[in-house]
Design an enzyme around this catalytic site. Structure first.
Site, PDB file in Angstrom:
ATOM      1  N   ASP A  75       0.834  -1.207   0.000  1.00 37.31           N
ATOM      2  CA  ASP A  75       0.000   0.000   0.000  1.00 37.31           C
ATOM      3  C   ASP A  75       0.863   1.250   0.000  1.00 37.31           C
ATOM      4  O   ASP A  75       1.513   1.569   0.998  1.00 37.31           O
ATOM      5  CB  ASP A  75      -0.877   0.017   1.267  1.00 37.31           C
ATOM      6  CG  ASP A  75      -2.018  -0.965   1.185  1.00 37.31           C
ATOM      7  OD1 ASP A  75      -2.779  -0.914   0.204  1.00 37.31           O
ATOM      8  OD2 ASP A  75      -2.168  -1.784   2.121  1.00 37.31           O
ATOM      9  N   ASP A 135     -10.751  -4.807  -0.559  1.00 33.45           N
ATOM     10  CA  ASP A 135      -9.615  -4.352   0.252  1.00 33.45           C
ATOM     11  C   ASP A 135     -10.113  -3.419   1.357  1.00 33.45           C
ATOM     12  O   ASP A 135     -10.664  -2.360   1.080  1.00 33.45           O
ATOM     13  CB  ASP A 135      -8.632  -3.605  -0.668  1.00 33.45           C
ATOM     14  CG  ASP A 135      -7.409  -3.096   0.085  1.00 33.45           C
ATOM     15  OD1 ASP A 135      -7.172  -3.556   1.217  1.00 33.45           O
ATOM     16  OD2 ASP A 135      -6.696  -2.249  -0.477  1.00 33.45           O
TER      17      ASP A 135
HETATM   18  C1  DX5 Z   1      -6.001   0.920   3.277  1.00 32.73           C
HETATM   19  C2  DX5 Z   1      -5.222  -0.093   2.479  1.00 32.73           C
HETATM   20  C3  DX5 Z   1      -5.600  -1.519   2.805  1.00 32.73           C
HETATM   21  C4  DX5 Z   1      -5.284  -1.897   4.244  1.00 32.73           C
HETATM   22  C5  DX5 Z   1      -6.099  -3.093   4.681  1.00 32.73           C
HETATM   23  O1  DX5 Z   1      -5.701   2.202   2.887  1.00 32.73           O
HETATM   24  O2  DX5 Z   1      -5.430   0.088   1.096  1.00 32.73           O
HETATM   25  O3  DX5 Z   1      -4.955  -2.407   1.915  1.00 32.73           O
HETATM   26  O4  DX5 Z   1      -3.907  -2.184   4.391  1.00 32.73           O
HETATM   27  O5  DX5 Z   1      -6.015  -3.189   6.065  1.00 32.73           O
HETATM   28  P1  DX5 Z   1      -7.072  -3.993   6.964  1.00 32.73           P
HETATM   29  O6  DX5 Z   1      -7.077  -5.403   6.490  1.00 32.73           O
HETATM   30  O7  DX5 Z   1      -6.515  -3.824   8.346  1.00 32.73           O
HETATM   31  O8  DX5 Z   1      -8.417  -3.331   6.802  1.00 32.73           O
HETATM   32 ZN    ZN Z   2      -4.704  -1.585  -0.193  1.00 29.79          ZN
END
Ligand code: DX5
Ligand code: ZN
Length: 224
Positions: free
Chosen positions: A39, A179
């Site tokens: 990310d 996601d």
């Molecule tokens: C948020 C990111 C996600 C995040 C997901 O801005 O794009 O990919 O890392 O994290 P969780 O699984 O904790 O919601």
């Molecule tokens: Zn992400």
């Protein structure tokens, strides 16, 4: 109802220990992730800053897992030269990030990467329809991007069904990723709605046993 046995898990290191990235990558591998989700937050398209092209390059050298780079950045086209020689991965850009997304997706493909398009919660499913010929993946955000660990918005299930219907209507072979906010308790419903790939970060790193966390999600999706 969608087939639930072939879904994949993409592990995001964002909720891992950013002072110990090597160990975060190994946690994803030990847990049995199918791919790594990297990310990039630029402090402009989203309010936070995470890491950049050097971490992507080192991660691709360090791990044999396939990687995808989720560019939460303004002017994603500027990142293509920065990412050159960074490795083989899927480059996912946001439909809201630029007025010339279609052209940037074509450039990504021309450079030899796979191309994906991501969409924020407020963006309607139909926004990605014209882009489907240029991508192999559509990423649906389960909450506003920029921070890991937020709860999944309920609307995500309907949106996933809507994107799945568009993909079927147009004959696209793009896969769907959800996601943000994915946990053992909602994974099955997301796969049933049409998700092929689930991104998991805090569901793994904040789990009492990270190495087992993804197996638990797989069992839940299988209905065990
Ligand atoms: C948020 C990111 C996600 C995040 C997901 O801005 O794009 O990919 O890392 O994290 P969780 O699984 O904790 O919601
Ligand atoms: Zn992400």
């Amino acid at each position: 109802m969608a087939e639930t046995s072939s879904f994949k898990i993409s592990a995001s290191i964002l909720a891992g220990d950013l002072l110990n990235l090597g160990e975060a990558i190994r946690t994803c591998e030990r847990a049995g992730a199918d791919m790594l989700h990297l990310d990039i937050c630029d402090g402009h398209f989203v309010p936070t800053i995470s890491f950049g092209e050097e971490v992507v390059r080192r991660t691709c050298q360090e791990s044999k897992l396939p990687a995808e780079v989720h560019l939460m950045v303004s002017r994603p086209g500027d990142w293509l030269s920065r990412m050159a020689d960074g490795g083989q991965f899927r480059m996912i850009i946001h439909v809201e990030a630029d007025t010339r997304v279609m052209g940037i997706l074509q450039l990504i493909e021309r450079e030899g990467w796979k191309a994906g398009v991501a969409m924020n919660p407020e963006t309607p499913a139909t926004a990605v329809e014209p882009l489907l010929p240029y991508v192999d993946n559509v990423l649906i955000m389960g909450y506003a991007p920029g921070f890991a660990g937020q709860p999944l918005l309920d609307y995500t299930y309907i949106k996933t069904e809507d994107v799945r219907a568009l993909i079927e209507k147009t004959g696209s072979s793009a896969t769907i990723t959800v996601d943000g906010g994915v946990k053992a308790g909602n994974a099955r419903q997301l796969v049933e709605a049409g998700a092929d790939i689930l991104v998991v970060s805090s569901g793994m790193f904040s789990h009492e046993n990270p190495d087992e966390s993804l197996n638990e999600i797989r069992r839940m999706v299988a209905g065990e």
